[in-house]
Write a protein that holds these residues in place. Structure first.
Motif, PDB file in Angstrom:
ATOM      1  N   LEU A 103      45.024  66.902  19.765  1.00 27.35           N
ATOM      2  CA  LEU A 103      46.019  67.755  20.132  1.00 27.35           C
ATOM      3  C   LEU A 103      45.124  69.251  20.481  1.00 27.35           C
ATOM      4  CD1 LEU A 103      48.741  67.824  17.591  1.00 27.35           C
ATOM      5  CD2 LEU A 103      48.655  66.500  19.679  1.00 27.35           C
ATOM      6  N   ALA A 104      45.429  69.835  21.459  1.00 29.17           N
ATOM      7  CA  ALA A 104      44.969  71.062  22.078  1.00 29.17           C
ATOM      8  C   ALA A 104      46.020  72.204  21.753  1.00 29.17           C
ATOM      9  CB  ALA A 104      44.665  71.102  23.464  1.00 29.17           C
ATOM     10  N   GLY A 149      42.371  65.251  15.796  1.00 33.54           N
ATOM     11  CA  GLY A 149      41.776  66.525  15.457  1.00 33.54           C
ATOM     12  C   GLY A 149      42.678  67.301  16.406  1.00 33.54           C
ATOM     13  N   ILE A 150      42.699  68.762  15.849  1.00 36.89           N
ATOM     14  CA  ILE A 150      43.556  69.702  16.474  1.00 36.89           C
ATOM     15  C   ILE A 150      42.335  70.871  16.884  1.00 36.89           C
ATOM     16  CG2 ILE A 150      45.196  71.377  16.538  1.00 36.89           C
ATOM     17  CD1 ILE A 150      46.640  69.773  14.245  1.00 36.89           C
ATOM     18  N   VAL A 151      42.510  71.172  18.175  1.00 39.57           N
ATOM     19  CA  VAL A 151      41.611  72.176  18.593  1.00 39.57           C
ATOM     20  C   VAL A 151      42.284  73.233  19.267  1.00 39.57           C
ATOM     21  CG1 VAL A 151      39.941  72.548  20.773  1.00 39.57           C
ATOM     22  CG2 VAL A 151      39.987  70.375  19.549  1.00 39.57           C
ATOM     23  N   ALA A 152      41.642  74.444  18.832  1.00 42.69           N
ATOM     24  CA  ALA A 152      42.396  75.616  19.546  1.00 42.69           C
ATOM     25  C   ALA A 152      41.746  76.055  20.874  1.00 42.69           C
ATOM     26  CB  ALA A 152      42.316  76.863  18.585  1.00 42.69           C
ATOM     27  N   ARG A 153      42.553  76.341  22.024  1.00 44.05           N
ATOM     28  CA  ARG A 153      41.921  76.602  23.116  1.00 44.05           C
ATOM     29  C   ARG A 153      42.421  77.958  23.473  1.00 44.05           C
ATOM     30  NH1 ARG A 153      39.721  73.637  26.974  1.00 44.05           N
ATOM     31  NH2 ARG A 153      38.974  75.813  27.231  1.00 44.05           N
ATOM     32  N   ASP A 154      41.606  79.140  23.372  1.00 46.04           N
ATOM     33  CA  ASP A 154      41.681  80.452  23.726  1.00 46.04           C
ATOM     34  C   ASP A 154      42.678  80.833  24.796  1.00 46.04           C
ATOM     35  OD1 ASP A 154      41.843  82.789  22.240  1.00 46.04           O
ATOM     36  OD2 ASP A 154      39.977  83.574  22.845  1.00 46.04           O
ATOM     37  N   ASP A 155      43.454  81.682  24.858  1.00 39.65           N
ATOM     38  CA  ASP A 155      44.027  82.438  25.730  1.00 39.65           C
ATOM     39  C   ASP A 155      43.833  83.798  25.496  1.00 39.65           C
ATOM     40  OD1 ASP A 155      45.768  83.356  27.799  1.00 39.65           O
ATOM     41  OD2 ASP A 155      47.586  81.992  27.304  1.00 39.65           O
TER      42      ASP A 155
END
Ligand code: SAH
Length: 398
Positions: A123-124, A151-157
């Motif tokens: 998941l992103a 896994g869970i990934v943070a994608r920056d905004d």
């Protein structure tokens, strides 16, 4: 609970369930609520309207979450909203067989400031507003429970987070780190996605329906995929039976992945990858058309967001007009143009006017054969027109 009292005559959007309260609409608050607190929003006369989360650092001072006075904003609230979004995806015919799709789309799914994209077991996520960020741990736990990721990934905004007074947020938030290339399936095509470092959350899931739309127009066609990113439209064109495909893309990294993606889908035809600025490359193609009569049968224009704020709309429209004019010059009579805009501030009417202007200047007759929008896993909330951002026109060009 603290109250936010609106100025006189500023209650109508809230009553119509628009999920934003701008700071300029607020008359006063009582109890000195802190940013991130849940607040009740009242009309000027004290009428209860809605409940949301306060952030005075943002122009959007309250993100509204519920219009039901009996509904609390607690862990169960986020669990219910995510369950609803996930269930809606399960029942979406457009997603049958898809391993990558948007699981939750911010305000449009009742989870303001939260985007969740699924890439197989990964998941992103993007937390772009304090309203969701404040509940990050609860949201992650709910996703682990309900979507069972590896896994869970943070994608920056970063721009959005800065507007909310939030620090950047990137990297693995839970579980394992995804590999550098995550393989996904889209209608039987496989694509490698860079979930950790690619654009947005890695793949333009919002264009799935439009990629489907273009495929049947490609048999025997010379196809130009401008703003190609990792070749998702180009791969469709090949499977649709294209005779030749040209991609144009400014990001060399994206083009490396585009080549991999075409190879992985076993194409055997003539491909040309052009790393460069689409405006100048299409201009060069136009000069070649004038010299050698080389034209395309299908052109896809999927540029990035040109209008980031209201003050950019005029300039954005000039950009859209230029690129559409170039594309029109490149098309064989009877050819097909898929032209898109993902600028939310340029609405479908305005975009159509811009394409019309390009058609007038090009001296071509243009028939609209389909109006396009973002894929169904990016729903538009009727009370929140801002959630409709991607529009496109599928045109026959004479
Ligand atoms: N069609 C793609 C998504 C395109 S997103 C898909 O379906 O996956 C827009 C792309 O345009 C991005 O990859 C970005 O790197 C690229 N881009 C931005 N400005 C550009 C320019 N001036 N010329 C060419 N490509 C550009």
């Amino acid at each position: 609970m603290s109250n936010v009292i609106l100025k006189r005559d500023r209650d109508k959007p809230v009553r119509q369930r628009h999920p934003w309260v701008f700071s300029g609409a607020i008359a006063r608050t009582n109890d000195e609520p802190q940013d991130g607190d849940t607040v009740d929003v009242l009309a000027h006369d004290g009428d209860w309207l809605a409940r949301g989360i306060l952030n005075r650092r943002s122009q959007i001072a309250v993100r509204l979450l519920t219009w039901d006075p009996a509904e609390a904003v607690d862990a169960a609230f986020w669990q219910r909203r995510l369950a609803r979004a996930i269930d809606a995806r399960r029942r979406l015919p457009a997603l049958v067989g898809a391993s990558a799709y948007r699981l939750a789309f911010s305000e449009a799914d009742g989870v303001p400031g939260l985007v969740v994209d699924r890439y197989g077991p990964w998941l992103a996520v993007q937390f772009s507003a304090l309203a969701a960020d404040r509940w990050r741990d609860v949201i992650l736990a709910a996703l682990v429970d309900q979507a069972q990721p590896r896994g869970i990934v943070a994608r920056d905004d970063p721009e959005a987070r800065a507007r909310e007074g939030l620090l950047p947020l990137d990297g693995v938030l839970w579980g394992e780190s995804p590999p550098a290339r995550v393989e996904i399936d889209e209608d039987g095509l496989t694509f490698a996605v860079d979930v950790l470092g690619g654009q947005k959350t890695g793949f333009y899931l919002d264009q799935r329906d439009n990629r489907r739309l273009i495929e049947p127009y490609c048999p025997g066609a010379r196809v130009l995929d401008a703003f190609a990113y990792t070749g998702a439209f180009a791969a469709r064109a090949w499977r649709g039976g294209a005779a030749a495909v040209t991609t144009v893309e400014s990001s060399a990294e994206a083009l490396v992945l585009a080549e991999e993606n075409l190879a992985r889908n076993g194409h055997g035809g003539q491909t040309e990858h052009v790393a460069g600025n689409a405006f100048s490359e299409l201009r060069a193609f136009r000069a070649a058309v004038q010299r050698a009569g080389r034209r395309f049968d299908v052109v896809i224009l999927d540029p990035p967001k040109f209008a980031r704020s209201a003050s950019h709309v005029e300039r954005a429209c000039r950009g859209y007009k230029d690129i559409n004019l170039l594309a029109l010059h490149l098309l064989e009579p009877g050819g097909v143009l898929l032209t898109c805009s993902c600028s939310g501030l340029v609405n479908a009417d305005l975009f159509q006017k811009v394409v019309f202007g390009a058609a007038v200047d090009a001296g071509r007759d243009v028939q609209i054969i389909a109006h396009c929008a973002q894929s169904a896993d990016h729903p538009e909330l009727l009370s929140f027109p801002e959630s409709a951002y991607l529009k496109g026109l599928l045109c026959r060009v004479w």
